[in-house]
Design an enzyme around this catalytic site. Structure first.
Site, PDB file in Angstrom:
ATOM      1  N   HIS A   1     -53.175 -11.061 -27.484  1.00 51.01           N
ATOM      2  CA  HIS A   1     -53.116 -11.688 -26.178  1.00 51.01           C
ATOM      3  C   HIS A   1     -52.707 -10.729 -25.067  1.00 51.01           C
ATOM      4  O   HIS A   1     -52.356 -11.159 -23.981  1.00 51.01           O
ATOM      5  CB  HIS A   1     -52.143 -12.872 -26.198  1.00 51.01           C
ATOM      6  CG  HIS A   1     -52.604 -13.993 -27.062  1.00 51.01           C
ATOM      7  ND1 HIS A   1     -52.344 -14.044 -28.403  1.00 51.01           N
ATOM      8  CD2 HIS A   1     -53.339 -15.096 -26.780  1.00 51.01           C
ATOM      9  CE1 HIS A   1     -52.876 -15.143 -28.907  1.00 51.01           C
ATOM     10  NE2 HIS A   1     -53.486 -15.792 -27.947  1.00 51.01           N
TER      11      HIS A   1
ATOM     12  N   GLY B   1     -48.648 -18.373 -14.858  1.00 45.66           N
ATOM     13  CA  GLY B   1     -48.905 -18.779 -13.476  1.00 45.66           C
ATOM     14  C   GLY B   1     -50.226 -19.497 -13.332  1.00 45.66           C
ATOM     15  O   GLY B   1     -50.328 -20.522 -12.636  1.00 45.66           O
ATOM     16  N   ILE B   2     -51.253 -18.979 -13.990  1.00 48.09           N
ATOM     17  CA  ILE B   2     -52.571 -19.607 -13.932  1.00 48.09           C
ATOM     18  C   ILE B   2     -52.522 -20.991 -14.576  1.00 48.09           C
ATOM     19  O   ILE B   2     -53.056 -21.964 -14.042  1.00 48.09           O
ATOM     20  CB  ILE B   2     -53.609 -18.722 -14.637  1.00 48.09           C
ATOM     21  CG1 ILE B   2     -53.748 -17.377 -13.908  1.00 48.09           C
ATOM     22  CG2 ILE B   2     -54.968 -19.415 -14.713  1.00 48.09           C
ATOM     23  CD1 ILE B   2     -54.559 -16.352 -14.666  1.00 48.09           C
TER      24      ILE B   2
ATOM     25  N   SER C   1     -47.482 -24.219 -22.414  1.00 52.39           N
ATOM     26  CA  SER C   1     -47.005 -24.860 -21.191  1.00 52.39           C
ATOM     27  C   SER C   1     -47.601 -26.244 -21.006  1.00 52.39           C
ATOM     28  O   SER C   1     -46.959 -27.130 -20.434  1.00 52.39           O
ATOM     29  CB  SER C   1     -47.334 -23.996 -19.969  1.00 52.39           C
ATOM     30  OG  SER C   1     -46.665 -22.770 -20.039  1.00 52.39           O
TER      31      SER C   1
ATOM     32  N   ASP D   1     -37.388 -15.549 -18.081  1.00 49.83           N
ATOM     33  CA  ASP D   1     -38.453 -16.323 -18.706  1.00 49.83           C
ATOM     34  C   ASP D   1     -39.258 -17.070 -17.650  1.00 49.83           C
ATOM     35  O   ASP D   1     -38.700 -17.705 -16.747  1.00 49.83           O
ATOM     36  CB  ASP D   1     -37.857 -17.316 -19.700  1.00 49.83           C
ATOM     37  CG  ASP D   1     -38.916 -18.159 -20.365  1.00 49.83           C
ATOM     38  OD1 ASP D   1     -39.692 -17.603 -21.151  1.00 49.83           O
ATOM     39  OD2 ASP D   1     -38.974 -19.367 -20.072  1.00 49.83           O
TER      40      ASP D   1
ATOM     41  N   GLY E   1     -41.257 -19.733 -18.044  1.00 53.63           N
ATOM     42  CA  GLY E   1     -41.147 -21.184 -18.160  1.00 53.63           C
ATOM     43  C   GLY E   1     -39.876 -21.713 -17.529  1.00 53.63           C
ATOM     44  O   GLY E   1     -39.879 -22.751 -16.849  1.00 53.63           O
TER      45      GLY E   1
END
Length: 582
Positions: free
Chosen positions: A218, A410-411, A452, A561, A563
């Site tokens: 990733h 963010g996306i 998320s 972090d 989140g």
């Protein structure tokens, strides 16, 4: 970096449209979600559904075909598909014999595929899953369930596809697929970083003579940054780590994959394999088959991985069964002629995040000044305000996540908030406050993908779900709702304070709310916001126990972090709305 794209927010949709159009003899797209479905799948058998984030092509969509997967559920770049995509894709290929899911062991994939299975089970469809966990560098053997799935996906998918096509039961398919997973070991290195479409800098930077050792798929950093060495020295080190972990001995037989991560040439892969074969010969291990190719990539990342797949008679028979898709084939199986195929209409889908749809909504309040409680209309407007606030912070959240993750937070948050905003704008006149929170949470959960999607969707949804309708909420009501949401998030994700997740901000915020329910709504939210902000600051002290950053261990210390940061922004937005300081 120059990428051959149009709008960066439409990359997955346009890639999917082009892919289906190019290979329409083999595939069709699910009409409502980003699912690739084989036109040539066999009947009356267990269905195999694979999936994960886009950006790893040809994995996962490129491994749908005869003798392989029946369908692939595709998420955004480096983000897992959402539960609805998983559910709808699997439902489309179910033939009454059950569905097996095969995917890499990542937090977002685990959460979203689990929820997709729950939806299918609710429809009476039997399901199982096998999480690929072949990356020996990402966790020690005594924590094998924490290991990532990387290029070993190829061998596990191949085995599962053959087992399904041979007519085995769901139980038998699962057993042999788990055996394939447990017989697969991989390690990778990166020589150059990946870059997300639409982001103006790479996920990480490497010096001229540096590599990331123990690389995931990733774009996240490896477990160790070290200096570059000659190919033979590097391969010997990688081979040695695999052999320390694998149950391989003289006389055993393996399949080998030397996999490029996106920008590595076949020349380099062949040089690496030359040394792998020399070492296998020295150890008396036979090679049944070899692939030198880029099957599991990470955009234009430089580097490669080595995978060894240990065979026994059963696995060898399944591996040798013919299969075909445009990017992977074994045996003599080439599919239909182009003349047999009808033209498909152009494939279009709603983008995950539309950069042209970011205009702030007209937010109203029931009265000027401080609010002492939230009506349904106030709650609707407050969540719209929060959505606009988070959307505006997309690049900020991306930058935070890129430091120790894969840069997609963010996306994902912006896309989920955009979907929630659209839903909320349609709900004018709703009288139940809980229904407003539940609708926003469900819109996020079903659209975001990644970890998320489930977690932040639950932040709104779980606390409001099944609650008795109420026309207004006071401080104590909101505190109870958030406590319920926190409990659901922890039950599903298993995170605690100190694990470097959004719980580090949410848990102290909920505790602060509960300690201040006897005060005004504004005073309670101020305390919650302060606690969430301190929770964000505290995450800089922690190693990560979940997500992409967990493999960094102490290298994650010093970074906040993403989140947790989003949680703080949400509580800040609540306080600003209630205080009338938007």
């Amino acid at each position: 970096m120059k990428k051959i794209i149009n709008n960066p927010d439409h990359v997955v949709d346009e890639m999917m449209a082009g892919y289906i159009s190019a290979y329409r003899r083999y595939f069709e797209k699910h009409p409502s979600v980003n699912g690739v479905i084989s036109k040539q799948r066999r009947k009356d058998k267990v269905a195999l559904v694979i999936g994960g984030g886009s950006g790893h092509e040809p994995m996962f969509s490129g491994f749908v075909g005869k003798g392989l997967a029946d369908a692939a559920a595709c998420g955004n770049i480096f983000a897992s598909p959402d539960p609805n995509t998983i559910y709808e894709t699997a439902k489309a290929v179910d033939q009454g014999k059950g569905v097996i899911f095969v995917y890499g062991c990542y937090a977002g994939d685990n959460l979203n595929f689990d929820m997709g299975e729950e939806f299918l089970n609710g429809d009476g469809i039997a399901t199982t899953h096998v999480r690929v966990r072949d990356d020996v560098a990402s966790a020690p053997k005594d924590r094998i369930e924490d290991r990532r799935g990387i290029a070993g996906d190829v061998f596990v998918v191949k085995t599962a596809g053959a087992a399904c096509d041979s007519g085995r039961s769901l139980e038998e398919v699962t057993r042999v697929t788990e055996k394939a997973r447990d017989n697969t070991r991989t390690i990778g290195v990166a020589t150059a970083p990946a870059q997300l479409p639409g982001v103006d800098k790479p996920i990480f930077e490497l010096g001229e003579n540096e590599i990331e050792y123990g690389m995931g798929l990733h774009g996240e950093r490896g477990v160790l940054r070290t200096t570059w060495e000659d190919a033979d020295v590097l391969v010997t080190k990688m081979y040695g780590q695999i052999m320390e972990d694998a149950d391989l001995k003289s006389g055993d037989e393996v399949c080998v994959l030397v996999n490029g991560l996106g920008s590595t040439t076949i020349t380099e892969l062949a040089i690496a394999y030359r040394k792998v074969k020399e070492l296998l010969d020295k150890d008396g291990i036979k090679v049944h088959d070899t692939d030198l190719n880029s099957y599991c990539t990470s955009q234009e990342m430089g580097g490669f991985s080595i995978t060894l797949f240990k065979l026994d008679d059963e696995l060898k028979e399944l591996y040798d069964m013919p299969c075909y898709c445009p990017y992977y084939a074994k045996g003599e199986l080439t599919g239909a002629n182009m003349s047999d195929v009808e033209e498909n209409a152009p494939v279009e889908a709603e983008p995950e995040f539309d950069e042209n749809d970011v205009e702030e909504a007209a937010v109203t309040r029931s009265r000027a000044g401080e609010l002492t409680e939230l009506s349904a209309e106030d709650a609707r407007n407050m969540l719209i305000y929060i959505a606009d606030k988070v959307i505006a912070q997309k690049l900020y959240l991306t930058e935070i996540d890129s430091a120790i993750g894969d840069g997609d937070h963010g996306i994902g948050m912006a896309g989920g908030m955009q979907k929630a905003k659209r839903k909320l704008l349609q709900m004018q006149g709703t009288e139940d406050v809980y229904a407003v929170f539940a609708a926003a949470g469900k819109a996020m959960l079903l659209s975001m993908g990644g970890a998320s999607g489930v977690i932040f969707g639950s932040l709104y949804l779980a606390g409001a779900k099944d609650a008795e309708p109420k026309s207004v909420l006071g401080a104590a009501d909101i505190a109870r709702m958030e406590r319920k949401s926190l409990g659901a998030i922890q039950d599903r994700g298993k995170a605690e304070i100190g694990d470097k997740t959004m719980v580090d901000a949410l848990a102290p915020a909920v505790a602060a709310m509960e300690a201040n329910t006897d005060k005004t709504l504004l005073e309670m939210l101020k305390k919650a916001e302060e606690a969430a902000k301190q929770g964000v600051e505290d995450t800089k002290k922690y190693q990560a126990k979940f997500g992409r950053a967990k493999s960094l261990m102490e290298r994650a210390i010093g970074y906040q972090d993403a989140g947790a940061t989003s949680v703080w922004l949400i509580f800040q937005g609540m306080r600003e709305f209630v205080e009338d300081k938007m």
